[in-house]
Design an enzyme around this catalytic site. Structure first.
Site, PDB file in Angstrom:
ATOM      1  N   ARG A   1      -7.514  -0.513  -6.983  1.00  0.00           N
ATOM      2  CA  ARG A   1      -7.750   0.623  -6.080  1.00  0.00           C
ATOM      3  C   ARG A   1      -7.893   1.883  -6.945  1.00  0.00           C
ATOM      4  O   ARG A   1      -7.018   2.171  -7.752  1.00  0.00           O
ATOM      5  CB  ARG A   1      -6.586   0.795  -5.080  1.00  0.00           C
ATOM      6  CG  ARG A   1      -6.443  -0.379  -4.116  1.00  0.00           C
ATOM      7  CD  ARG A   1      -5.548  -0.031  -2.945  1.00  0.00           C
ATOM      8  NE  ARG A   1      -6.243   0.760  -1.950  1.00  0.00           N
ATOM      9  CZ  ARG A   1      -5.637   1.352  -0.913  1.00  0.00           C
ATOM     10  NH1 ARG A   1      -4.327   1.245  -0.774  1.00  0.00           N
ATOM     11  NH2 ARG A   1      -6.337   2.037  -0.035  1.00  0.00           N
TER      12      ARG A   1
ATOM     13  N   ASP B   1      -2.190  10.780  -2.532  1.00  0.00           N
ATOM     14  CA  ASP B   1      -2.542   9.718  -3.485  1.00  0.00           C
ATOM     15  C   ASP B   1      -2.885  10.268  -4.864  1.00  0.00           C
ATOM     16  O   ASP B   1      -2.772   9.581  -5.867  1.00  0.00           O
ATOM     17  CB  ASP B   1      -3.712   8.893  -2.956  1.00  0.00           C
ATOM     18  CG  ASP B   1      -3.222   7.936  -1.901  1.00  0.00           C
ATOM     19  OD1 ASP B   1      -3.033   8.368  -0.751  1.00  0.00           O
ATOM     20  OD2 ASP B   1      -2.967   6.765  -2.239  1.00  0.00           O
TER      21      ASP B   1
ATOM     22  N   ASN C   1      -5.727  12.203   0.021  1.00  0.00           N
ATOM     23  CA  ASN C   1      -4.820  11.409   0.848  1.00  0.00           C
ATOM     24  C   ASN C   1      -5.684  10.642   1.851  1.00  0.00           C
ATOM     25  O   ASN C   1      -6.911  10.783   1.891  1.00  0.00           O
ATOM     26  CB  ASN C   1      -3.791  12.312   1.548  1.00  0.00           C
ATOM     27  CG  ASN C   1      -2.668  11.509   2.182  1.00  0.00           C
ATOM     28  OD1 ASN C   1      -2.090  10.617   1.550  1.00  0.00           O
ATOM     29  ND2 ASN C   1      -2.354  11.762   3.432  1.00  0.00           N
ATOM     30  N   LYS C   2      -5.037   9.834   2.657  1.00  0.00           N
ATOM     31  CA  LYS C   2      -5.731   8.972   3.620  1.00  0.00           C
ATOM     32  C   LYS C   2      -6.822   9.706   4.383  1.00  0.00           C
ATOM     33  O   LYS C   2      -6.623  10.851   4.791  1.00  0.00           O
ATOM     34  CB  LYS C   2      -4.678   8.398   4.572  1.00  0.00           C
ATOM     35  CG  LYS C   2      -5.197   7.506   5.674  1.00  0.00           C
ATOM     36  CD  LYS C   2      -6.080   6.371   5.208  1.00  0.00           C
ATOM     37  CE  LYS C   2      -5.444   5.474   4.182  1.00  0.00           C
ATOM     38  NZ  LYS C   2      -6.428   4.572   3.506  1.00  0.00           N
TER      39      LYS C   2
ATOM     40  N   GLN D   1      -2.463   2.648   9.832  1.00  0.00           N
ATOM     41  CA  GLN D   1      -1.155   2.760   9.142  1.00  0.00           C
ATOM     42  C   GLN D   1      -0.180   3.606   9.963  1.00  0.00           C
ATOM     43  O   GLN D   1       1.031   3.394   9.909  1.00  0.00           O
ATOM     44  CB  GLN D   1      -1.331   3.392   7.750  1.00  0.00           C
ATOM     45  CG  GLN D   1      -1.978   2.484   6.717  1.00  0.00           C
ATOM     46  CD  GLN D   1      -3.474   2.655   6.659  1.00  0.00           C
ATOM     47  OE1 GLN D   1      -4.113   3.020   7.642  1.00  0.00           O
ATOM     48  NE2 GLN D   1      -4.054   2.378   5.506  1.00  0.00           N
TER      49      GLN D   1
ATOM     50  N   ARG E   1       0.841  -1.193   0.000  1.00  0.00           N
ATOM     51  CA  ARG E   1       0.000   0.000   0.000  1.00  0.00           C
ATOM     52  C   ARG E   1       0.877   1.245   0.000  1.00  0.00           C
ATOM     53  O   ARG E   1       2.088   1.157   0.165  1.00  0.00           O
ATOM     54  CB  ARG E   1      -1.039   0.008   1.147  1.00  0.00           C
ATOM     55  CG  ARG E   1      -0.662  -0.595   2.466  1.00  0.00           C
ATOM     56  CD  ARG E   1       0.254   0.204   3.349  1.00  0.00           C
ATOM     57  NE  ARG E   1      -0.023   1.617   3.417  1.00  0.00           N
ATOM     58  CZ  ARG E   1       0.901   2.538   3.634  1.00  0.00           C
ATOM     59  NH1 ARG E   1       2.188   2.177   3.789  1.00  0.00           N
ATOM     60  NH2 ARG E   1       0.609   3.800   3.695  1.00  0.00           N
ATOM     61  N   GLY E   2       0.207   2.403  -0.190  1.00  0.00           N
ATOM     62  CA  GLY E   2       0.966   3.642  -0.390  1.00  0.00           C
ATOM     63  C   GLY E   2       1.092   3.851  -1.890  1.00  0.00           C
ATOM     64  O   GLY E   2       1.487   2.919  -2.617  1.00  0.00           O
ATOM     65  N   ALA E   3       0.767   5.074  -2.353  1.00  0.00           N
ATOM     66  CA  ALA E   3       0.647   5.313  -3.799  1.00  0.00           C
ATOM     67  C   ALA E   3       1.876   4.882  -4.623  1.00  0.00           C
ATOM     68  O   ALA E   3       1.734   4.116  -5.585  1.00  0.00           O
ATOM     69  CB  ALA E   3       0.302   6.785  -4.032  1.00  0.00           C
TER      70      ALA E   3
HETATM   71  O1  MRU Z   1      -4.680   3.135   1.984  1.00  0.00           O
HETATM   72  P1  MRU Z   1      -3.194   3.384   1.935  1.00  0.00           P
HETATM   73  O2  MRU Z   1      -2.475   2.895   3.133  1.00  0.00           O
HETATM   74  O3  MRU Z   1      -2.587   2.911   0.640  1.00  0.00           O
HETATM   75  O4  MRU Z   1      -3.072   4.973   1.936  1.00  0.00           O
HETATM   76  C1  MRU Z   1      -1.797   5.540   1.825  1.00  0.00           C
HETATM   77  C2  MRU Z   1      -1.784   7.016   1.947  1.00  0.00           C
HETATM   78  O5  MRU Z   1      -2.798   7.655   2.061  1.00  0.00           O
HETATM   79  C3  MRU Z   1      -0.434   7.678   1.815  1.00  0.00           C
HETATM   80  O6  MRU Z   1      -0.382   8.841   2.580  1.00  0.00           O
HETATM   81  C4  MRU Z   1      -0.174   8.033   0.337  1.00  0.00           C
HETATM   82  O7  MRU Z   1      -0.370   6.935  -0.478  1.00  0.00           O
HETATM   83  C5  MRU Z   1       1.191   8.584   0.131  1.00  0.00           C
HETATM   84  S1  MRU Z   1       2.436   7.365   0.289  1.00  0.00           S
HETATM   85  C6  MRU Z   1       3.942   8.059  -0.077  1.00  0.00           C
END
Ligand code: MRU
Length: 349
Positions: free
Chosen positions: A86, A236, A246-247, A195, A44-46
């Site tokens: 996603r 994201d 973002n999250k 997270q 996970r994470g963009a």
């Molecule tokens: O649902 P996730 O854990 O994939 O969400 C991740 C985030 O929101 C991060 O802040 C974002 O992807 C940036 S990661 C460098």
């Protein structure tokens, strides 16, 4: 600990759903397992999702024959399957499209399957290596913003785990810490999947960075008591107007930062900008299963049958964003003009 490894033609993903208790890698031998890992948030994470999907395209191509007439139809289906995992992180779409375009480019020169796959592997490895380098540049630009020792709050995990290495928002923190500019990091736990608690706290402690874990609802009070000087998060998807997905919970933190007169920074690579979208309203926000809200780790925390709303992301309007830290430098308002300049830098794509 690396989030992603490419070993002997297999993609190894550190299973982030098991952290911090267990460090186990998943071996992905086909693209379907990569898609599943993205959907389940095992990766996970963009930027990490983008890099994983790029290798997913290599694994997908391995199941096909370039010589067959339906190669492109089948390869497009694989690309779509990976993209459908996603919807919000644009890095996923960026990476899959880059792989597809690369395949088309190489195909004209060479139509032998083995050769095409080795060229695609090289393209995925380029995405992988570029992410590391880009994060270092983001971190250098970001750390230069701070001219005194500060305490900083972050939300979710935008660290090494969310990227190929080093991280974006946590990369800035790491770099600033190495320059003696970080007193303490406040990590929001980040409901519902934690997270912040599971991943950010784990990463920061490994680096010996002083860290205080708080629940999301404590952020306002921490700001009110002047325990933090700034906020930094990842992203994201960022639109032309500078709205930032973002999250979930990021928007609340941005509103609180404004109320307390604290700078709110977003750290993200150019691959997180969606130059095709004007405004945040146009971003598709992923909604996830109710079970993520009604319980955790096998324990139920809500009455059965209750209705649940579980958006995985929110959008912070550009007006709340002090600056966006990219590998090309710091972007400040007016975002519409300055993000257009970034678009031109990327060749209009
Ligand atoms: O649902 P996730 O854990 O994939 O969400 C991740 C985030 O929101 C991060 O802040 C974002 O992807 C940036 S990661 C460098």
């Amino acid at each position: 600990m690396q989030s992603i490894l490419w070993e002997n033609g297999c993609l190894m993903l550190l299973n982030q759903t098991l952290l911090p208790e267990r460090t186990e890698y998943i071996t992905c031998r086909d693209y379907r397992r990569v898609a599943e890992a993205i959907r389940r948030l095992e990766v996970r994470g963009a930027p990490a999702i983008g890099a994983a999907a790029a290798f997913g395209m290599v694994l997908g191509a391995r199941e096909l024959s370039v010589e067959s007439l339906d190669f492109w139809d089948k390869f497009a289906v694989i690309a779509d399957e990976l993209k459908q995992t996603r919807p919000t992180a644009v890095n996923l779409f960026w990476a899959v499209d880059r792989m597809f375009t690369a395949a088309k480019r190489y195909y004209q020169k060479e139509s032998n399957t083995i050769h095409l796959i080795s060229l695609l592997e090289a393209e995925a490895l380029a995405i992988f290596e570029e992410d590391k380098e880009v994060n270092k540049r983001i971190s250098a630009h970001g750390a230069a913003l701070f001219n005194k020792k500060i305490s900083i709050l972050t939300h979710c995990n935008a660290g090494a785990l969310a990227t190929v290495a080093w991280g974006t928002a946590l990369g800035v923190i790491r770099q600033a810490f190495s320059q003696g500019k970080i007193q303490r990091v406040f990590a929001d736990e980040t409901r519902p999947l934690l997270q912040g608690a599971r991943l950010t706290a784990w990463e920061l402690l490994q680096e010996g960075i002083p860290t205080t874990l708080i629940t999301d609802s404590m952020a306002g009070w921490v700001m009110k008591k002047r325990m933090v000087d700034a906020v930094i998060v990842g992203a994201d998807r960022i639109t032309l107007s500078g709205d930032v997905a973002n999250k979930i919970g990021t928007y609340s933190v941005a509103v609180l930062a404004k109320e307390h007169n604290l700078p709110f920074y977003v750290a993200a690579p150019l691959s997180t900008f969606d130059f095709s979208l004007e405004k945040g309203e146009d971003i598709q926000i992923e909604e996830r299963a109710a079970s993520e809200v009604t319980g955790f780790g096998g324990t139920t925390t809500a009455p059965g049958g209750v209705e649940v709303f579980n958006p995985a992301f929110d959008v912070t309007p550009a007006a709340l964003v002090t600056a966006i830290i990219t590998e090309e430098g710091i972007v400040t308002p007016p975002y519409i003009d300055n993000i257009r300049k970034l678009k031109e830098l990327k060749g209009g794509k």
